[in-house]
Motif scaffolding. Structure first.
Motif, PDB file in Angstrom:
ATOM      1  N   GLY A   1       0.809  -1.211   0.000  1.00  0.00           N
ATOM      2  CA  GLY A   1       0.000   0.000   0.000  1.00  0.00           C
ATOM      3  C   GLY A   1       0.839   1.256   0.000  1.00  0.00           C
ATOM      4  N   GLN A   2       2.107   1.146   0.445  1.00  0.00           N
ATOM      5  CA  GLN A   2       3.068   2.243   0.368  1.00  0.00           C
ATOM      6  C   GLN A   2       2.512   3.575   0.882  1.00  0.00           C
ATOM      7  N   PRO A   3       2.182   3.654   2.163  1.00  0.00           N
ATOM      8  CA  PRO A   3       1.758   4.953   2.698  1.00  0.00           C
ATOM      9  C   PRO A   3       2.919   5.943   2.664  1.00  0.00           C
ATOM     10  N   TYR A   4       2.590   7.216   2.625  1.00  0.00           N
ATOM     11  CA  TYR A   4       3.622   8.248   2.593  1.00  0.00           C
ATOM     12  C   TYR A   4       4.110   8.546   4.012  1.00  0.00           C
ATOM     13  N   SER A   5       5.389   8.835   4.134  1.00  0.00           N
ATOM     14  CA  SER A   5       6.005   9.193   5.409  1.00  0.00           C
ATOM     15  C   SER A   5       6.726  10.521   5.227  1.00  0.00           C
ATOM     16  N   LEU A   6       6.171  11.585   5.776  1.00  0.00           N
ATOM     17  CA  LEU A   6       6.723  12.923   5.547  1.00  0.00           C
ATOM     18  C   LEU A   6       8.147  13.063   6.066  1.00  0.00           C
ATOM     19  N   VAL A   7       8.434  12.431   7.196  1.00  0.00           N
ATOM     20  CA  VAL A   7       9.788  12.508   7.750  1.00  0.00           C
ATOM     21  C   VAL A   7      10.803  11.998   6.727  1.00  0.00           C
ATOM     22  N   ASP A   8      10.448  10.909   6.053  1.00  0.00           N
ATOM     23  CA  ASP A   8      11.359  10.320   5.079  1.00  0.00           C
ATOM     24  C   ASP A   8      11.339  11.080   3.761  1.00  0.00           C
ATOM     25  N   LEU A   9      10.164  11.477   3.321  1.00  0.00           N
ATOM     26  CA  LEU A   9      10.048  12.217   2.071  1.00  0.00           C
ATOM     27  C   LEU A   9      10.872  13.500   2.110  1.00  0.00           C
ATOM     28  N   LEU A  10      10.802  14.228   3.214  1.00  0.00           N
ATOM     29  CA  LEU A  10      11.496  15.507   3.349  1.00  0.00           C
ATOM     30  C   LEU A  10      12.793  15.402   4.145  1.00  0.00           C
ATOM     31  N   HIS A  11      13.216  14.165   4.429  1.00  0.00           N
ATOM     32  CA  HIS A  11      14.484  13.911   5.126  1.00  0.00           C
ATOM     33  C   HIS A  11      14.544  14.680   6.451  1.00  0.00           C
ATOM     34  N   ASN A  12      13.405  14.652   7.157  1.00  0.00           N
ATOM     35  CA  ASN A  12      13.292  15.285   8.472  1.00  0.00           C
ATOM     36  C   ASN A  12      13.659  16.765   8.444  1.00  0.00           C
ATOM     37  N   ASP A  13      13.290  17.446   7.379  1.00  0.00           N
ATOM     38  CA  ASP A  13      13.501  18.890   7.290  1.00  0.00           C
ATOM     39  C   ASP A  13      12.746  19.585   8.430  1.00  0.00           C
ATOM     40  N   PRO A  14      13.277  20.677   8.983  1.00  0.00           N
ATOM     41  CA  PRO A  14      12.580  21.395  10.061  1.00  0.00           C
ATOM     42  C   PRO A  14      11.168  21.860   9.680  1.00  0.00           C
ATOM     43  N   LEU A  15      10.894  21.968   8.376  1.00  0.00           N
ATOM     44  CA  LEU A  15       9.568  22.391   7.936  1.00  0.00           C
ATOM     45  C   LEU A  15       8.576  21.234   7.827  1.00  0.00           C
ATOM     46  N   THR A  16       9.026  20.016   8.106  1.00  0.00           N
ATOM     47  CA  THR A  16       8.187  18.829   7.935  1.00  0.00           C
ATOM     48  C   THR A  16       6.876  18.926   8.708  1.00  0.00           C
ATOM     49  N   ASP A  17       6.943  19.364   9.974  1.00  0.00           N
ATOM     50  CA  ASP A  17       5.747  19.382  10.829  1.00  0.00           C
ATOM     51  C   ASP A  17       4.625  20.228  10.242  1.00  0.00           C
ATOM     52  N   GLN A  18       4.974  21.197   9.416  1.00  0.00           N
ATOM     53  CA  GLN A  18       3.934  22.060   8.848  1.00  0.00           C
ATOM     54  C   GLN A  18       3.027  21.306   7.866  1.00  0.00           C
ATOM     55  N   PHE A  19       3.483  20.148   7.388  1.00  0.00           N
ATOM     56  CA  PHE A  19       2.709  19.415   6.386  1.00  0.00           C
ATOM     57  C   PHE A  19       1.984  18.192   6.955  1.00  0.00           C
ATOM     58  N   VAL A  20       2.180  17.923   8.243  1.00  0.00           N
ATOM     59  CA  VAL A  20       1.503  16.788   8.866  1.00  0.00           C
ATOM     60  C   VAL A  20      -0.009  17.028   8.831  1.00  0.00           C
ATOM     61  N   GLY A  21      -0.753  16.066   8.319  1.00  0.00           N
ATOM     62  CA  GLY A  21      -2.194  16.228   8.153  1.00  0.00           C
ATOM     63  C   GLY A  21      -2.579  16.884   6.847  1.00  0.00           C
ATOM     64  N   GLY A  22      -1.592  17.179   6.011  1.00  0.00           N
ATOM     65  CA  GLY A  22      -1.851  17.874   4.758  1.00  0.00           C
ATOM     66  C   GLY A  22      -2.178  16.954   3.596  1.00  0.00           C
ATOM     67  N   THR A  23      -1.985  17.471   2.374  1.00  0.00           N
ATOM     68  CA  THR A  23      -2.389  16.787   1.142  1.00  0.00           C
ATOM     69  C   THR A  23      -1.197  16.621   0.208  1.00  0.00           C
ATOM     70  N   LEU A  24      -1.155  15.472  -0.479  1.00  0.00           N
ATOM     71  CA  LEU A  24      -0.092  15.188  -1.439  1.00  0.00           C
ATOM     72  C   LEU A  24      -0.704  14.801  -2.781  1.00  0.00           C
ATOM     73  N   TYR A  25      -0.124  15.335  -3.845  1.00  0.00           N
ATOM     74  CA  TYR A  25      -0.480  14.946  -5.214  1.00  0.00           C
ATOM     75  C   TYR A  25       0.773  14.408  -5.891  1.00  0.00           C
TER      76      TYR A  25
END
Length: 428
Positions: free
Chosen positions: A251-275
């Motif tokens: 199912g390959q869920p998305y992981s923001l920490v990994d997608l953005l390599h734990n960038d300090p801005l990562t938390d701003q996108f938690v709960g957000g939308t991806l296309y």
């Protein structure tokens, strides 16, 4: 998918298994004939790494041992690659080759085609995630990339059957761009088709630009309208994004920490939308800004090159995905080489968003052409995929209500390209 079925999703790997078998047989025969020739420096370095580390040496033996017996020979009876030494000789053989045109789709991923079965094993999963292995693979890809950016690579830009300026090739690129004349659609250095149209390398040809007016920005002054960043087909939409998840599972869920390599801005996108959307080998390969705004951050991440999710390998009850990394696209957004660009949109309803270009296998030359602090208008260039097309994502923060316009399609591997700079969504 059975081994003798056809496949061409994204048109990166062959739609015809028989063509792939014939191509691999030719490469292996040539590699065997050159067995006593010296390996090129990056290939020799890779060999030294494998043979100089007991763990890696074991893994590179195990990955070939783990390939099931029924895959050891292709449906035509031709031999598959059966050990790492043969793999290295095959890689060595294609380092001074540019992709030829053919109608089966084996265009952008000759290295991926060589590694396809070992990638699909558990030992391959471990080996191709090892940072030392990826460092050597990056050096190999850089070496090949320099060849593709040099004049010797133009030998495939000709009118022959397998040339990129043949009638069939031109028609394929015209159809992919929804046009009827190559030179009307694309900019060329000159109009002499018998002199490569003036292109000085394979890469210059493959990163060609549209002529002015061919891809106008839809609703250029409407800040609520979001433009398609790449000439690409919609793959997936995900909402309520988690900060972290097991991205390697089915199912390959998305992981923001990994997608953005734990960038300090990562938390701003938690709960957000991806296309997410993918490009084919025949697509326009440049990235364009989906919104008008200021570049907040822009940087490259060097990840894996030939890792696919385990459930698309031999662990899959239906057998491995011959067109990997197509079916691993969500997974590789979090593991592969990629370019991350954060944009503060002029529209306050959007605010901070992100564009991420993801390199798939050979297509890992992600060149960013904008700088931090720069203001871009919607539709202006952000960067370039070298050596072909790939996949990309747009990220929006929670609270940004985007209504996507996929031009009558559902996101899937079977979708079709939406023109770059066309509207793909509106913020409410």
């Amino acid at each position: 998918m059975k081994q003798n079925e056809k496949f061409n999703v994204g048109q990166w790997l062959p739609s015809d298994q028989a063509f792939y078998d014939k191509w691999l047989k030719k490469v292996l025969k040539e590699a065997e004939e050159e067995e006593n020739q010296k390996l090129l420096p990056p290939i020799q370095d890779f060999k030294d790494l494998i043979e100089g580390d007991q763990t890696l040496w074991n893994l590179f033996h195990m990955m070939f041992d783990e390939v099931p017996l029924k895959y050891e020979k292709t449906p035509m009876g031709t031999p598959a690659i059966h050990d790492y030494r043969q793999m290295l000789r095959a890689l060595n053989r294609i380092m001074h080759r540019a992709p030829e045109f053919n109608t089966t789709g084996l265009v952008g991923f000759p290295i991926n085609a060589i590694l396809d079965w070992p990638m699909a094993t558990k030992a391959g999963y471990v080996a191709f995630m090892d940072p030392r292995v990826n460092e050597k693979l990056r050096a190999i890809l850089d070496y090949w990339g320099k060849f593709l950016q040099g004049p010797d690579s133009t030998y495939v830009l000709n009118r022959s059957k397998n040339g990129w300026l043949s009638d069939e090739a031109l028609k394929s690129m015209e159809d992919a761009a929804y046009g009827d004349n190559f030179r009307t659609i694309f900019q060329t250095p000159n109009d002499d088709i018998n002199n490569n149209f003036g292109f000085k390398s394979w890469d210059e040809f493959f990163t060609r630009t549209f002529n002015p007016g061919i891809r106008p920005v839809a609703n250029p002054d409407d800040l609520d309208s979001i433009a398609n960043a790449c000439e690409s087909a919609p793959y997936r939409i995900a909402r309520n994004l988690p900060k972290q998840s097991k991205f390697w599972i089915k199912g390959q869920p998305y992981s923001l920490v990994d997608l953005l390599h734990n960038d300090p801005l990562t938390d701003q996108f938690v709960g957000g939308t991806l296309y997410q959307a993918f490009l084919s080998a025949l697509s326009y390969h440049r990235w364009n800004s989906p919104v008008s705004g200021k570049i907040v951050k822009a940087y490259n991440l060097y990840g894996s090159y030939y890792s696919e999710t385990l459930n698309q390998g031999f662990a899959n009850p239906d057998g491995p995905d011959p067109a990997a990394p197509n079916d691993s696209q969500a997974y590789i957004t979090q593991t592969a080489s990629r370019a991350v660009i954060f944009i503060e949109a002029d529209n306050p309803k959007i605010g901070l968003m992100a564009f991420v270009a993801v390199g798939m296998a050979e297509v890992s030359g992600n060149e960013i052409t904008v700088k931090e602090g720069q203001h871009v208008n919607k539709g202006e260039q952000l960067g370039i995929f070298h050596f072909g097309g790939s996949t990309h994502v747009l990220l929006f923060r929670p609270g940004v209500d985007v209504e996507f316009n996929l031009h009558g399609q559902e996101p899937s591997l079977g979708s079709s390209n939406i023109k770059v700079r066309d509207e793909i969504g509106r913020v409410k």
